[in-house]
Design a protein around this motif. Structure first.
Motif, PDB file in Angstrom:
ATOM      1  N   VAL B 102      17.999  27.334  41.827  1.00 49.09           N
ATOM      2  CA  VAL B 102      17.889  25.930  42.252  1.00 49.09           C
ATOM      3  C   VAL B 102      16.924  25.167  41.342  1.00 49.09           C
ATOM      4  O   VAL B 102      17.237  24.077  40.857  1.00 49.09           O
ATOM      5  CB  VAL B 102      17.409  25.847  43.719  1.00 49.09           C
ATOM      6  N   ALA B 103      15.777  25.788  41.093  1.00 53.72           N
ATOM      7  CA  ALA B 103      14.775  25.106  40.262  1.00 53.72           C
ATOM      8  C   ALA B 103      15.240  25.001  38.812  1.00 53.72           C
ATOM      9  O   ALA B 103      14.934  24.030  38.119  1.00 53.72           O
ATOM     10  CB  ALA B 103      13.440  25.839  40.341  1.00 53.72           C
ATOM     11  N   ALA B 105      18.433  24.800  37.834  1.00 55.43           N
ATOM     12  CA  ALA B 105      19.591  23.913  37.721  1.00 55.43           C
ATOM     13  C   ALA B 105      19.193  22.448  37.797  1.00 55.43           C
ATOM     14  O   ALA B 105      19.808  21.601  37.162  1.00 55.43           O
ATOM     15  CB  ALA B 105      20.604  24.234  38.813  1.00 55.43           C
ATOM     16  N   PHE B 106      18.171  22.138  38.589  1.00 51.99           N
ATOM     17  CA  PHE B 106      17.839  20.727  38.799  1.00 51.99           C
ATOM     18  C   PHE B 106      16.484  20.342  38.220  1.00 51.99           C
ATOM     19  O   PHE B 106      16.091  19.193  38.281  1.00 51.99           O
ATOM     20  CB  PHE B 106      17.897  20.392  40.290  1.00 51.99           C
ATOM     21  N   ARG B 110      17.547  22.317  33.292  1.00 55.68           N
ATOM     22  CA  ARG B 110      18.968  22.065  33.505  1.00 55.68           C
ATOM     23  C   ARG B 110      19.816  23.254  33.086  1.00 55.68           C
ATOM     24  O   ARG B 110      20.788  23.110  32.358  1.00 55.68           O
ATOM     25  CB  ARG B 110      19.467  20.825  32.756  1.00 55.68           C
ATOM     26  N   LEU B 111      19.434  24.459  33.514  1.00 58.91           N
ATOM     27  CA  LEU B 111      20.229  25.640  33.182  1.00 58.91           C
ATOM     28  C   LEU B 111      21.273  25.882  34.255  1.00 58.91           C
ATOM     29  O   LEU B 111      21.076  25.586  35.422  1.00 58.91           O
ATOM     30  CB  LEU B 111      19.334  26.876  33.084  1.00 58.91           C
ATOM     31  N   TRP B 112      22.396  26.448  33.873  1.00 64.99           N
ATOM     32  CA  TRP B 112      23.460  26.712  34.842  1.00 64.99           C
ATOM     33  C   TRP B 112      24.262  27.918  34.359  1.00 64.99           C
ATOM     34  O   TRP B 112      24.239  28.251  33.183  1.00 64.99           O
ATOM     35  CB  TRP B 112      24.348  25.481  35.003  1.00 64.99           C
TER      36      TRP B 112
END
Lengths: 290, 242, 315
Positions: B102-103, B105-106, B110-112
């Motif tokens: 969560v941390a 990705a947002f 901005r890792l996914w």
């Protein structure tokens, strides 16, 4: 014209205040949103209509049936439908979904019964429809009576809540449901009583409305909505807030109907509601119970 | 050294109660500062205002050259502020790895996808929780949830880390590990503001302490000096001990 | 791409293809029934898209559905058909953005009442407009669309909505929604712009609902506000999505199909007592489920279908 509009607004507002006081008791004390509240109003309106049309009984006498009838109905709804849900609920979200669905169900059942019994037509009856001279203008006598009844009933309930021990206990639950048991208040009993009182006020409001307005078997939801809007505007659980907001809304609706367009009254209600929510989410008069 | 976090005139009122009153202090880049005070002195409220959870009633908060006060929590998070909560806030129905993702990705990275998963595992390893990566966060013990929360905060790649009693409730062995972990963070250049009651940890980690009582700053000095300040002793122990 | 993923995609395409061929065999009544059912499936998917993860119980469904139907009626003579749907979608989007900006800060029962009132408000405004500006209340819709055409369009819309909710559940946005549903404080502190996510989802869900209304409208031939803005549509959609499991991909479908058939059967056999029975069903459902509806949705489904992730909430 202005005096007429103000007087009509006060009549409507007085009725709204009565309805909203009932809902604020139910929602503020029992903490359950009764979405079938408006249906109780309409049941009483039809009761009054039937008594007057078929038996020639005046709406004032109908009140004597409607008040205890609404009380018993409210008591039964809480005892039979709500209390079991409250007891088993483990968190607020779960209770909210359950009570929304149950009172929706109740709304449909009552509405269906009314439709089967009375049909879907606009209903009204003509009681005391002569104009009386007041403040240099003419007002239908039934409206004047409606205002008087709303004031008397409203004042009575206000005195009961503020001057009796029993009423104080109810208000204590509205303010601090968690601490009320510590001073020996039975919260479930208070909630049941609040529902019953709310039911009585809804029924009284229904009789009063039927004296000067047309209604249908399906108009309950609009009354629920307006009553809730007033409750939110006045601050949940706040009796005086409900009174003031009810009068305000009645006046605003009548003004718009008189000077702008009668088709836009609901838009007015809604606009006011939105404005209050955005401007003061806890209501115009705060959340405190006075 | 120019201040990295600058708090000036910070005030928060709840109705008639003034929880934080005209508080000013600063933290330099790479410093670990302790925010201390008796219960109810307003420490957590200060952290809540820095992280944007509560808007200040008055005063300013700035990080480097960016003004934080007035921004929402998500914008403050993207400025590089991360935190843990006094009462752990895990996302119980998500897995431990997802909690950290969560941390990622947002947050600022901005890792996914696969990249986020690998990075999350790295962070979990850092706090010693890699072996629980696949579990539901709700099934972790309280201490492990705290670890996970720190991993989540670190995954945000923070410049400023706010720790709210993160070391509370650890046993002596865990406490030593925890202290080492935080010391390691300092060497990687993260600035830390920590609310803490465990004196051992404060003495070991904080070069300087800001001490509050009843919403007001009563001391702001190197740790040993601040802790022996008469006003501080009075605040903690009462009048007769001073 | 895993084999399982390919299998799922093929199954999805096969089901849609089979459904697309259905009108070649079905009776006119069958097609009518399928149109109604697909409409509710799409509405329930749209509803669940927003209300499932955010737990906002919305009764605005018919507001958007009605906007779609009315746009179709108003512009049916001036706009070409595909353009009609586009305009309807845009109007739905516009209304959703305005309403969303104003109200998504409301929570709980306030939101319920607000959305419910919204449908009523729009209905009254449309009535007012029609009576005062156009001078008529009802409108006729004459569009060269066959029932089969409506069916295929609804099928395409439903498939698109389903695919969208599948894609969202695997995307960053899906994770953001899960976190918001679980703990808004953590969500915002992790850098999630809660207001934007909610608004986006609300708008997307509203556009789907609007399109359902716009596509179905030609079936009626005649519309007036009380038909297009019938609040029962909102209630039915809510109960379908909720009981099917609003947080599960298949949930809205599992709820909408059997319940639609049940309601259809009820209204055919008990036209006068329909709403009484409907109400009793609502109440019975609440009382039959031992731990409440929410618990059933979150735990019951998970137990029955082990693939699902239990969305337990610890408070």
């Amino acid at each position: 014209m202005l005096v007429t509009a103000v007087l009509s607004g006060l009549v409507l507002g007085g009725t709204y205040a009565l309805l909203a006081m009932g809902l604020t008791l139910q929602y503020g004390i029992a903490r359950i949103m009764n979405l079938a509240y408006g249906e109780l109003i309409i049941v009483a309106a039809f009761l009054s209509y039937a008594l007057f049309t078929y038996a020639g009984i005046s709406p004032v006498w109908a009140l004597l049936i409607a008040l205890p009838g609404g009380f018993v109905l409210g008591y039964a709804i809480y005892g039979l439908l709500m209390a079991p849900l409250v007891r088993r609920a483990r968190n607020a979200a779960s209770l909210e979904i359950d009570s929304i669905l149950t009172t929706f169900g109740l709304l449909f059942v009552i509405q269906g019964l009314l439709l089967v019994t009375f049909g879907a037509n606009f209903t009204s009856y003509s009681y005391l429809n002569d104009a009386v001279q007041i403040f240099g203008t003419r007002l239908a006598a039934n409206r004047l009576l409606a205002l008087v009844l709303a004031v008397v009933l409203g004042a009575a309930i206000y005195l009961v809540l503020t001057r009796t021990l029993w009423g104080t206990a109810l208000r204590a639950v509205a303010v601090a449901p968690g601490s009320a048991p510590l001073v020996g208040i039975d919260v479930e009993r208070a909630a049941r009583m609040a529902f019953a009182l709310g039911g009585a006020l809804a029924a009284a409001g229904g009789v009063v409305i039927s004296m000067y307005q047309t209604f249908t078997a399906t108009s309950g939801v609009v009354f629920t909505m307006k009553a809730l809007i007033i409750v939110i505007m006045g601050g949940v659980g706040n009796i005086l807030g409900a009174l003031s907001a009810g009068l305000l809304l009645g006046l605003a609706e009548t003004m718009v109907a008189t000077y702008v367009d009668p088709g836009l009254t609901l838009a007015t209600t809604y606009g006011l509601f939105l404005a209050v929510l955005l401007w003061r989410p806890t209501g115009l008069f705060g959340r405190a119970v006075r | 050294m120019s201040p990295f976090l600058q708090v000036s005139g910070l005030t928060r009122r709840f109705g008639g109660l003034v929880a934080v009153n005209d508080l000013s202090f600063s933290v330099a880049k790479g410093e670990i500062v302790g925010l201390l005070g008796p219960n109810g002195s307003g420490k957590t409220t200060v952290l809540n205002m820095i992280s944007g959870h509560l808007p200040p009633s008055d005063g300013q908060i700035a990080l480097a050259d960016t003004r934080l006060s007035g921004l929402g929590p998500h914008k403050i998070a993207r400025q590089g502020v991360a935190r843990t909560f006094q009462l752990v806030r895990a996302l119980p129905s998500l897995s431990v790895t997802e909690n950290v993702i969560v941390a990622l990705a947002f947050g600022r990275k901005r890792l996914w996808g696969e990249a986020a998963r690998l990075e999350a595992l790295k962070r979990l390893e850092q706090v010693g929780l890699a072996h629980r990566a696949g579990q539901q966060a709700g099934d972790l013990t309280y201490i492990d949830q705290k670890r996970m929360e720190l991993a989540r905060a670190l995954a945000a790649d923070p410049q400023l880390l706010l720790l709210d009693e993160w070391l509370a409730g650890l046993n002596p062995t865990e406490l030593q590990t925890g202290i080492e972990l935080i010391r390691g963070l300092k060497s990687s250049g993260i600035t830390i503001l920590m609310v803490e009651h465990v004196m051992e940890a404060i003495r070991a980690l904080c070069g300087r302490c800001v001490i509050m009582n009843a919403g007001i700053k009563i001391a702001d000095a190197p740790t040993a000096e601040a802790l022996s300040d008469p006003a501080v002793v009075t605040a903690y122990l009462g009048e007769q001990h001073a | 791409m895993t084999p399982r993923f390919l299998l799922e995609i093929s199954a999805f395409i096969a089901v849609i293809a089979a459904l697309a061929l259905l009108p070649l065999f079905a009776s006119p009544y069958g097609i009518t029934l399928m149109i109604g059912m697909l409409g509710y499936v799409a509405l329930a998917i749209g509803w669940a898209l927003f209300s499932g993860p955010t737990r906002y119980v919305s009764l605005a469904t018919v507001a958007f559905f009605g906007i779609g139907a009315y746009t179709c009626a108003v512009f049916s003579e001036v706009l070409a058909y595909p353009l009609l749907l586009l305009v309807a979608g845009l109007i739905g989007l516009g209304v959703a953005l305005v309403v969303g900006l104003a109200t998504l800060r409301l929570a709980g029962v306030y939101f319920v009442i607000f959305t419910f009132g919204l449908a009523e408000l729009i209905r009254q405004l449309v009535t007012w407009y029609e009576v005062n500006i156009t001078g008529t209340l009802g409108r006729y819709i004459f569009l060269p669309v066959t029932p089969e055409g409506i069916y295929w369009q609804l099928l395409a819309l439903t498939a698109a909505a389903f695919a969208m909710s599948w894609a969202i559940s695997r995307s960053r946005l899906g994770l953001a929604l899960k976190v918001i549903g679980e703990d808004e404080v953590v969500a915002s502190h992790s850098g999630i712009d809660i207001a934007r996510v909610k608004l986006g989802l609300f708008a997307l869900s509203a556009v789907i609902m609007t399109l359902v209304g716009a596509i179905q409208a030609p079936r009626w031939t005649y519309v007036e506000p009380s038909i297009a803005f019938n609040p029962t549509v909102s209630f039915l959609t809510l109960i379908m999505a909720l009981l099917g499991g609003a947080n599960r991909l298949m949930g809205p479908i599992l709820g909408a199909v059997p319940l639609f058939l049940l309601f259809e059967w009820l209204s055919a056999n008990f036209p006068n007592h329909y709403s009484i029975i409907l109400g009793l069903i609502f109440i019975t459902i609440v009382f039959v489920l031992p731990n409440g509806v929410l618990d059933f949705i979150e735990k019951g489904w998970a137990r029955r279908l082990p693939v699902a992730k239990p969305a337990e909430v610890h408070k």
